[in-house]
Every structure is written in structure tokens, then in C-alpha cells.
Scaffold this active site. Structure first.
Site, mmCIF file in Angstrom:
data_model
loop_
_atom_site.group_PDB
_atom_site.id
_atom_site.type_symbol
_atom_site.label_atom_id
_atom_site.label_comp_id
_atom_site.label_asym_id
_atom_site.label_seq_id
_atom_site.Cartn_x
_atom_site.Cartn_y
_atom_site.Cartn_z
ATOM 1 N N CYS A 74 -16.475 2.510 1.570
ATOM 2 C CA CYS A 74 -15.268 1.756 1.869
ATOM 3 C C CYS A 74 -14.675 1.759 3.175
ATOM 4 O O CYS A 74 -13.877 0.963 3.670
ATOM 5 C CB CYS A 74 -14.307 1.890 0.852
ATOM 6 S SG CYS A 74 -13.809 3.451 0.553
ATOM 7 N N ASP A 95 -17.250 8.042 -0.650
ATOM 8 C CA ASP A 95 -15.888 7.926 0.145
ATOM 9 C C ASP A 95 -15.281 9.081 0.660
ATOM 10 O O ASP A 95 -16.063 10.394 0.363
ATOM 11 C CB ASP A 95 -14.929 7.340 -1.065
ATOM 12 C CG ASP A 95 -13.437 7.061 -0.383
ATOM 13 O OD1 ASP A 95 -13.605 6.925 0.900
ATOM 14 O OD2 ASP A 95 -12.609 6.866 -0.860
ATOM 15 N N ARG A 119 0.815 -1.172 0.042
ATOM 16 C CA ARG A 119 0.030 -0.051 0.066
ATOM 17 C C ARG A 119 0.783 1.310 -0.144
ATOM 18 O O ARG A 119 1.795 1.398 0.597
ATOM 19 C CB ARG A 119 -0.882 0.084 1.141
ATOM 20 C CG ARG A 119 -1.693 1.392 1.569
ATOM 21 C CD ARG A 119 -2.702 1.361 2.475
ATOM 22 N NE ARG A 119 -3.795 0.784 2.106
ATOM 23 C CZ ARG A 119 -5.029 1.061 2.784
ATOM 24 N NH1 ARG A 119 -5.030 2.041 3.548
ATOM 25 N NH2 ARG A 119 -6.091 0.464 2.414
ATOM 26 N N ARG A 145 -13.687 -7.728 2.888
ATOM 27 C CA ARG A 145 -12.412 -7.428 2.645
ATOM 28 C C ARG A 145 -11.545 -8.594 3.017
ATOM 29 O O ARG A 145 -10.639 -9.112 2.293
ATOM 30 C CB ARG A 145 -11.753 -6.276 3.520
ATOM 31 C CG ARG A 145 -12.539 -5.001 3.068
ATOM 32 C CD ARG A 145 -12.305 -4.415 1.791
ATOM 33 N NE ARG A 145 -10.933 -4.500 1.283
ATOM 34 C CZ ARG A 145 -10.025 -3.583 1.615
ATOM 35 N NH1 ARG A 145 -10.325 -2.367 2.250
ATOM 36 N NH2 ARG A 145 -8.780 -3.581 0.862
HETATM 37 N N1 CP Z 1 -11.366 0.628 2.995
HETATM 38 C C1 CP Z 1 -9.828 0.629 3.313
HETATM 39 O O1 CP Z 1 -8.764 0.469 2.459
HETATM 40 O O2 CP Z 1 -9.821 0.483 4.583
HETATM 41 P P1 CP Z 1 -8.390 0.685 5.259
HETATM 42 O O3 CP Z 1 -7.597 2.104 4.950
HETATM 43 O O4 CP Z 1 -8.671 0.747 6.819
HETATM 44 O O5 CP Z 1 -7.497 -0.501 4.955
#
Ligand code: CP
Length: 326
Positions: free
Chosen positions: A266, A225, A105, A311
Site C-alpha cells: 500500500c 506493509d 484520517r 487510490r
Molecule cells: N497507502 C496510504 O494510505 O498512503 P498514505 O499514507 O501516503 O496516504
């Protein structure tokens, strides 16, 4: 030897492959509910690199990896050399020689692509500034659970149409043939290149990009979002003023003309003052709720938290799909 099967962005996959991942996610959810062990990847090791904070994605990769029998190592960006003392390519070669898969990430899509090019093992995109592909498998899996099928659905994303989730939702809906409307002010609508990708990979979806709130009419699902994404440096007041008309609230839901429209997010969401940022925004601008009002968030929270739980199952499916042949 086949190239490692990474999961970097949705357009790398066909409609059939994405549907297979959604069904595999549902299968893993069933195994988890039944408490049926599924240590299918026993003996493998995976690394999780996070340059941005995370609750859902980090937890999902960790638990999914462990449920599949793998050893999971978290590598925080301030604890490794990545980008500061060592290039992404060199880091990829080192990690790829020790781990069987890598989650990343970060900020630039180019970095996750470089990691995949040099690692020699599958790399999974846990979110970049451009795409959030693992989120999409959970989102469309949730839609399938709620509506029974994705056929004929109309979904609408309302808010900042230039963020990674809006991009991913637009392109994934197009690939899956799900009708999608992006509703955002003109300055926050998806870039031409992203819309072109959606059109290029479209399997029969109606795609509409507009600034008109009336376009929610007939929507089966409204999605939103946060209004400011991780790492964005902008004038917050300007962004709030621009997006406040695009808040998901009872008035906007009524415009769908339907009584069974669901709302998805999300997460995390700014729907109350119970966070440091939420409180400071309230103290600065007098706004207790941003992209979604608290009443709507609470009403739709069963689906929103189902989406969050999914998820886990979907990330498990993605990792299994990549690693099963190895
Ligand atoms: N939706 C999502 O990616 O949550 P996080 O940022 O907590 O991983």
C-alpha cells in the site's frame, strides 16, 4: 430522508456493493484517461481532516474532489480544535453544517464513527488504527485489472497481521469471496474479533491464519506493509527480529511455486536507504531493506504504483457513490 452514506469500514457493505464500487472505480479511471470531464458534483464542498501524515490518501481525495467539480478544504489536525478544545461530536455538527462530505484520517475508529453519527453528511475513513477501507477498493480494483477477475484468486498477506491494512485485507477478501492467508508470527496475528468478523461476512473464501511461510504456496498475490504503523510505540529492534523471516524476498516468492505471482504494497515502503527513517534504521541495525527487498520491490513496482494511482479512481468512486443522490 435517507441517512448519509458514509464509508467507515468494509463490513458495512455487501459483496455486491463492494463490487459495484470496484467497477465504478474502473469507470472513473477510463474517464480520466480519456480526459472526459466528470464534474458530477459541482457546487459541493468537502473537508479533509488528517491527524496522521499522508501522501496518497490526501492527494487522492484532493484530486478526486476537484475532478468531480467540488471545492476541497484541507483541515490539518494542528490547525483545528478537534479533540483538544472541541469534542469530535461538536466538531462533526459544525463541519456537517458547512460541508457536504468529510474525510477523516486518525487514530481511533470510534472517532470516525462518532464523526459520521453527528455530521449529518457522508464521512469517509481515510485510515484509522483498525481499518483502511478506501485502500481496499484500490487494491481489489488493481487485482481485477491484473487478473481480469477476482474469482478463484488466492492472496496472502505476510508480515504484521495486526495492522489496519491486514485487518482490512482479511475482511474485504472474505466479503468478496477471495481466498486469503494471513502469514504472521503468533504474537502479530489478527485479533480473534477481526477473524470472527471475516468469518461472519465470508462469502465462500478459504481463510487461513498461520505463522508458516510455506502457506504462500499457490498464492496469486503476496501483500505486505510496514512493520511499525503510524503512532505505534514499540521496541523497533524486537519487531524487526520478529518479522525479518517474514520479509518479502526472492526466496519467499519462490515458495509460491508459481512464476506469475504479483506483489502488492500500500506504500510507503522501506525497501532501501533513501528515506530518513530507512537510513537511520540502516545505521542502527545494519538493515537496508525491511518488509520487502529492493530487487522485489523494483520488479513489481509497475503493479505497486498502479495500486497507488488507483487510490485516486477508487476514492472518486467512493465519494461519488455517497454523494450522487444528494
Ligand atoms: N497507502 C496510504 O494510505 O498512503 P498514505 O499514507 O501516503 O496516504
Amino acid at each position: 430522508m435517507n441517512a448519509p452514506l458514509s464509508f467507515l469500514k468494509e463490513v458495512d457493505f455487501s459483496k455486491e456493493e463492494l463490487l459495484e464500487l470496484i467497477d465504478l472505480s474502473l469507470h472513473f479511471k477510463q474517464l480520466k484517461k480519456e480526459k472526459t470531464p466528470h464534474h458530477y458534483l459541482e457546487g459541493l464542498n468537502i473537508a479533509l481532516i488528517f491527524e496522521k501524515t499522508s501522501t496518497r490518501t490526501r492527494s487522492a481525495f484532493t484530486v478526486a474532489g476537484q475532478d468531480l467539480g467540488m471545492q476541497v478544504t484541507y483541515l490539518g489536525s494542528d490547525e483545528i480544535q478537534l479533540g483538544r478544545k472541541e469534542s469530535v461530536a461538536d466538531t462533526a455538527k459544525v463541519l456537517g453544517s458547512m460541508f457536504d462530505g468529510i474525510e477523516y484520517r486518525g487514530f481511533k475508529q470510534e472517532d470516525v464513527e462518532t464523526l459520521a453519527r453527528y455530521a449529518g453528511v457522508p464521512v469517509w475513513n481515510g485510515l484509522t488504527d483498525t481499518w483502511h477501507p478506501t485502500q481496499m477498493i484500490a487494491d481489489f480494483m488493481t487485482l481485477k485489472e491484473v487478473f481480469g477477475s477476482l474469482e478463484g484468486l488466492h492472496i496472502a498477506y505476510v508480515g504484521d497481521g495486526r495492522n489496519n491494512v491486514a485487518h482490512s485485507l482479511l475482511v474485504t477478501a472474505a466479503i468478496l469471496g477471495v481466498n486469503i492467508t494471513i502469514i504472521a508470527p503468533a504474537s502479530l496475528q489478527p485479533e480473534k474479533e477481526i477473524v470472527a468478523l471475516a468469518e461472519q461476512h465470508n462469502n465462500g473464501a478459504l481463510i487461513k491464519i498461520t505463522d508458516e511461510l510455506e502457506a504462500v504456496e499457490g498464492a496469486d498475490m503476496l501483500y505486505t506493509d510496514v512493520w511499525v504503523s503510524m503512532g505505534e510505540e514499540i521496541d523497533f529492534k524486537e519487531r524487526i527480529d520478529l518479522l525479518l523471516p517474514y520479509q518479502i524476498n526472492a526466496e519467499l516468492l519462490a515458495k509460491t511455486g508459481k512464476t506469475n505471482t504479483v506483489v502488492m504494497h500500500c506504500l510507503p515502503a522501506f525497501h532501501d536507504r533513501k528515506t530518513e527513517i530507512g537510513l537511520s534504521l540502516y545505521e542502527k541495525y545494519g538493515l537496508a531493506e525491511l518488509e520487502i527487498t529492493d530487487d522485489i520491490f523494483q520488479k513489481h513496482s509497475p503493479i505497486i504504483f498502479q495500486e497507488a494511482e488507483n487510490r485516486l479512481h477508487s476514492i472518486k468512486a467512493i465519494m461519488y457513490y455517497s454523494l450522487k443522490e444528494g
